[in-house]
Design an enzyme around this catalytic site. Structure first.
Site, mmCIF file in Angstrom:
data_model
loop_
_atom_site.group_PDB
_atom_site.id
_atom_site.type_symbol
_atom_site.label_atom_id
_atom_site.label_comp_id
_atom_site.label_asym_id
_atom_site.label_seq_id
_atom_site.Cartn_x
_atom_site.Cartn_y
_atom_site.Cartn_z
ATOM 1 N N ASP A 245 -4.754 -10.756 -0.943
ATOM 2 C CA ASP A 245 -3.432 -11.384 -0.812
ATOM 3 C C ASP A 245 -2.585 -11.181 -2.068
ATOM 4 O OD1 ASP A 245 -1.453 -12.820 0.590
ATOM 5 O OD2 ASP A 245 -2.023 -14.681 -0.419
ATOM 6 N N HIS A 246 -1.352 -10.710 -1.854
ATOM 7 C CA HIS A 246 -0.413 -10.431 -2.937
ATOM 8 C C HIS A 246 -0.945 -9.367 -3.894
ATOM 9 C CE1 HIS A 246 1.556 -13.883 -1.234
ATOM 10 N NE2 HIS A 246 2.637 -13.581 -1.941
ATOM 11 N N HIS B 200 0.836 -1.203 0.000
ATOM 12 C CA HIS B 200 0.000 0.000 0.000
ATOM 13 C C HIS B 200 0.870 1.251 0.000
ATOM 14 C CE1 HIS B 200 -0.410 0.726 4.666
ATOM 15 N NE2 HIS B 200 0.833 0.602 4.291
ATOM 16 N N HIS C 267 3.149 -5.122 3.778
ATOM 17 C CA HIS C 267 2.968 -5.577 5.161
ATOM 18 C C HIS C 267 2.494 -7.022 5.139
ATOM 19 C CE1 HIS C 267 3.362 -1.687 7.172
ATOM 20 N NE2 HIS C 267 2.675 -1.159 6.183
ATOM 21 N N GLU D 134 -1.187 -4.806 11.444
ATOM 22 C CA GLU D 134 -0.365 -4.365 10.304
ATOM 23 C C GLU D 134 1.089 -4.760 10.546
ATOM 24 O OE1 GLU D 134 -1.241 -0.829 7.595
ATOM 25 O OE2 GLU D 134 0.127 -0.044 9.104
ATOM 26 N N HIS E 119 4.949 -0.122 -0.417
ATOM 27 C CA HIS E 119 5.688 -1.006 0.489
ATOM 28 C C HIS E 119 4.700 -2.035 1.001
ATOM 29 C CE1 HIS E 119 3.817 1.918 3.105
ATOM 30 N NE2 HIS E 119 3.803 0.979 4.023
ATOM 31 N N CYS F 78 5.256 5.620 5.065
ATOM 32 C CA CYS F 78 4.119 4.997 4.381
ATOM 33 C C CYS F 78 3.693 5.789 3.142
ATOM 34 C CB CYS F 78 2.943 4.809 5.337
ATOM 35 S SG CYS F 78 3.151 3.366 6.404
#
Ligand code: NI
Length: 136
Positions: A80-81, A15, A42, A125, A40, A34
């Protein structure tokens, strides 16, 4: 008798926290690292907790397999991913903070659960930073 049944799940996602209507400097001062323009990632950990009466016939509040499948369908497949900003339509206009991700997950699961059940979402997170949303 009310009992809470919880299921953990995991997804990796990228994100970036920024507002396009703010300058880079302002985004940088509010969102810090961020706001990295190249995104980047998480390793998100999710706990979905369902509270309700125990069914006297089954002894279940909810079949945990049902809850696991719901989380898989609504959260893992979508997030996811993925790059949350670019790939997930819910975040086209909503900054993908942990707060907003928990809110979006709550809404997606809520609409598929029995209205008699209460739902609480806790989203980690990082191992030490997490948020909780109960639909208020
Ligand atoms: Ni971040």
């Amino acid at each position: 008798m009310k009992i809470t049944v919880s299921r953990k799940a995991h997804f990796n996602a990228a994100h970036r926290l920024y507002r396009p209507d703010w300058s880079f400097e302002k985004n940088d001062s509010v969102f810090g690292k961020c706001n990295n323009a190249n995104f980047h990632g998480h390793n998100y950990e999710l706990v979905a907790s369902v509270t309700g009466a125990v069914n006297p016939e089954t002894g279940y509040v909810i079949d945990i397999k049902t809850l696991a499948d719901l989380i898989y369908d609504e959260v893992e497949v979508s997030f996811d991913h993925k790059n949350l900003n670019l790939d997930v339509p819910e975040f086209a206009e909503l900054i993908p903070t942990a707060e907003h991700i928990a809110y979006v997950i709550w809404r997606k699961l809520r609409k598929r659960l029995d209205p008699a059940l209460d739902l609480e979402i806790t989203l980690y997170e990082t191992p030490r930073n997490f948020v909780t949303y109960r639909g208020e």
